[in-house]
Design a protein around this motif. Structure first.
Motif, short mmCIF file in Angstrom:
data_model
loop_
_atom_site.label_atom_id
_atom_site.label_comp_id
_atom_site.label_asym_id
_atom_site.label_seq_id
_atom_site.Cartn_x
_atom_site.Cartn_y
_atom_site.Cartn_z
N GLY A 257 2.64 -3.48 6.59
CA GLY A 257 3.31 -2.22 6.33
C GLY A 257 2.70 -1.43 5.19
N VAL A 258 3.02 -0.15 5.22
CA VAL A 258 2.60 0.81 4.20
C VAL A 258 3.85 1.52 3.73
CG1 VAL A 258 1.21 2.87 3.77
CG2 VAL A 258 0.32 1.08 5.24
N ALA A 259 4.01 1.65 2.44
CA ALA A 259 5.20 2.32 1.89
C ALA A 259 5.23 3.77 2.34
CB ALA A 259 5.19 2.23 0.37
N ALA A 260 6.43 4.25 2.63
CA ALA A 260 6.60 5.65 3.00
C ALA A 260 6.33 6.52 1.78
CB ALA A 260 8.01 5.90 3.51
N ASP B 68 -11.02 -6.56 2.20
CA ASP B 68 -10.52 -7.28 3.37
C ASP B 68 -9.09 -7.76 3.13
OD1 ASP B 68 -12.97 -6.85 4.57
OD2 ASP B 68 -13.60 -8.95 4.52
N ILE B 69 -8.78 -8.21 1.93
CA ILE B 69 -7.41 -8.62 1.61
C ILE B 69 -6.48 -7.42 1.73
CG2 ILE B 69 -5.86 -9.38 -0.25
CD1 ILE B 69 -8.11 -11.29 -1.13
N VAL B 70 -6.89 -6.27 1.25
CA VAL B 70 -6.07 -5.07 1.34
C VAL B 70 -5.88 -4.67 2.81
CG1 VAL B 70 -5.91 -2.62 0.74
CG2 VAL B 70 -6.66 -4.29 -0.97
N ALA B 71 -6.92 -4.82 3.63
CA ALA B 71 -6.78 -4.55 5.07
C ALA B 71 -5.72 -5.47 5.68
CB ALA B 71 -8.12 -4.73 5.77
N TYR B 72 -5.73 -6.73 5.28
CA TYR B 72 -4.72 -7.68 5.76
C TYR B 72 -3.32 -7.26 5.27
CZ TYR B 72 -1.81 -11.85 5.83
OH TYR B 72 -0.77 -12.72 6.01
N LEU B 73 -3.21 -6.83 4.02
CA LEU B 73 -1.90 -6.42 3.50
C LEU B 73 -1.37 -5.20 4.26
CD1 LEU B 73 -2.47 -6.87 -0.34
CD2 LEU B 73 -1.10 -8.32 1.19
N ARG B 74 -2.24 -4.33 4.71
CA ARG B 74 -1.80 -3.14 5.48
C ARG B 74 -1.12 -3.54 6.77
NH1 ARG B 74 -6.40 0.95 6.28
NH2 ARG B 74 -4.87 1.74 7.74
N VAL C 24 0.86 -1.19 0.00
CA VAL C 24 0.00 0.00 0.00
C VAL C 24 0.89 1.23 0.00
CG1 VAL C 24 -1.80 1.28 1.22
CG2 VAL C 24 -1.85 -1.22 1.21
N GLY C 25 0.72 2.08 -1.00
CA GLY C 25 1.51 3.29 -1.15
C GLY C 25 2.75 3.12 -2.01
N ARG C 26 3.04 1.90 -2.41
CA ARG C 26 4.23 1.62 -3.23
C ARG C 26 3.91 1.83 -4.71
NH1 ARG C 26 6.42 -4.10 -1.95
NH2 ARG C 26 5.02 -4.90 -3.54
N LYS C 27 4.89 2.29 -5.48
CA LYS C 27 4.72 2.41 -6.92
C LYS C 27 4.60 1.00 -7.49
CE LYS C 27 6.61 4.10 -11.23
NZ LYS C 27 5.92 3.06 -11.96
N ALA C 28 3.64 0.81 -8.36
CA ALA C 28 3.45 -0.49 -9.01
C ALA C 28 4.71 -0.86 -9.79
CB ALA C 28 2.24 -0.45 -9.94
N GLY C 29 5.08 -2.13 -9.72
CA GLY C 29 6.22 -2.61 -10.48
C GLY C 29 7.56 -2.25 -9.88
N SER C 30 7.60 -1.97 -8.57
CA SER C 30 8.85 -1.47 -8.00
C SER C 30 9.46 -2.35 -6.90
CB SER C 30 8.66 -0.05 -7.46
OG SER C 30 7.79 -0.07 -6.32
N ALA C 31 8.88 -3.48 -6.56
CA ALA C 31 9.48 -4.33 -5.53
C ALA C 31 10.79 -4.89 -6.07
CB ALA C 31 8.54 -5.47 -5.14
N SER D 3 2.03 4.32 -14.26
CA SER D 3 2.35 5.35 -13.27
C SER D 3 1.58 5.10 -11.98
CB SER D 3 2.02 6.74 -13.83
OG SER D 3 0.65 6.80 -14.14
N LEU D 4 1.03 3.92 -11.85
CA LEU D 4 0.17 3.55 -10.73
C LEU D 4 0.93 3.48 -9.42
CD1 LEU D 4 -2.81 2.60 -10.47
CD2 LEU D 4 -1.98 0.28 -10.74
N VAL D 5 0.34 4.04 -8.38
CA VAL D 5 0.80 3.86 -7.01
C VAL D 5 -0.32 3.11 -6.32
CG1 VAL D 5 1.41 5.02 -4.85
CG2 VAL D 5 2.23 5.93 -7.02
N TRP D 6 0.04 2.06 -5.59
CA TRP D 6 -0.97 1.18 -5.00
C TRP D 6 -1.71 1.83 -3.84
CZ3 TRP D 6 -2.40 -1.99 -8.28
CH2 TRP D 6 -1.54 -2.76 -9.05
N SER D 7 -2.82 2.48 -4.13
CA SER D 7 -3.73 2.96 -3.08
C SER D 7 -4.63 1.79 -2.71
CB SER D 7 -4.59 4.12 -3.61
OG SER D 7 -5.50 3.64 -4.59
#
Length: 131
Positions: A123-126, A114-120, A57-64, A77-81
């Motif tokens: 951590g959340v990207a700075a 709910d899956i996104v809540a679990y992913l949070r 959450v908050g990370r630029k897509a394709g950047s891990a 240019s997606l950022v994962w909201s």
């Protein structure tokens, strides 16, 4: 978990996210079992068939680091909201045409949220530094 959410809120400032309920996180943990064949979370998470999802959450897509993303996802240019993660979980091809994820979710918006809540919980990207 509450400390993590509070730290996240401080980091994000006016972009702070509403804290998910424990029931939503628990539901997301159970639903994430559908994702766990390709994605990993938690301490020591590694890339597999899909990228690890810690601090997604908050990370630029394709950047891990260390994951070979599709050209379509890297070029986005997606950022994962939370909102676009939910949409991507429900229909990845609609959100980023040509991406590699091939999951036919048949999930409701609530299940994806709910899956996104679990992913949070993982951590959340700075946010990027302000200029």
């Amino acid at each position: 978990m509450r400390a993590l959410i509070m730290a996240t809120a401080l980091l994000l400032g006016d972009q702070a996210l509403a804290a998910p309920s424990q029931a939503q996180v628990d539901s997301g943990r159970r639903l994430f079992a559908r994702c766990a064949g390709c994605h990993d979370t938690g301490p020591g998470a590694r890339n597999g068939f899909g990228p690890q999802l810690n601090a997604v959450v908050g990370r630029k897509a394709g950047s891990a680091a260390g994951y070979a993303y599709s050209p379509a996802l890297k070029a986005s240019s997606l950022v994962w909201s939370e909102q676009n993660l939910v949409a991507f979980i429900r229909d990845s091809e609609k959100v980023v045409p040509g991406n590699k994820m091939r999951f036919l979710s048949f999930m409701s918006e609530k299940q994806a949220a709910d899956i996104v809540a679990y992913l949070r919980v993982h951590g959340v990207a700075a946010p990027p530094p302000r200029r």
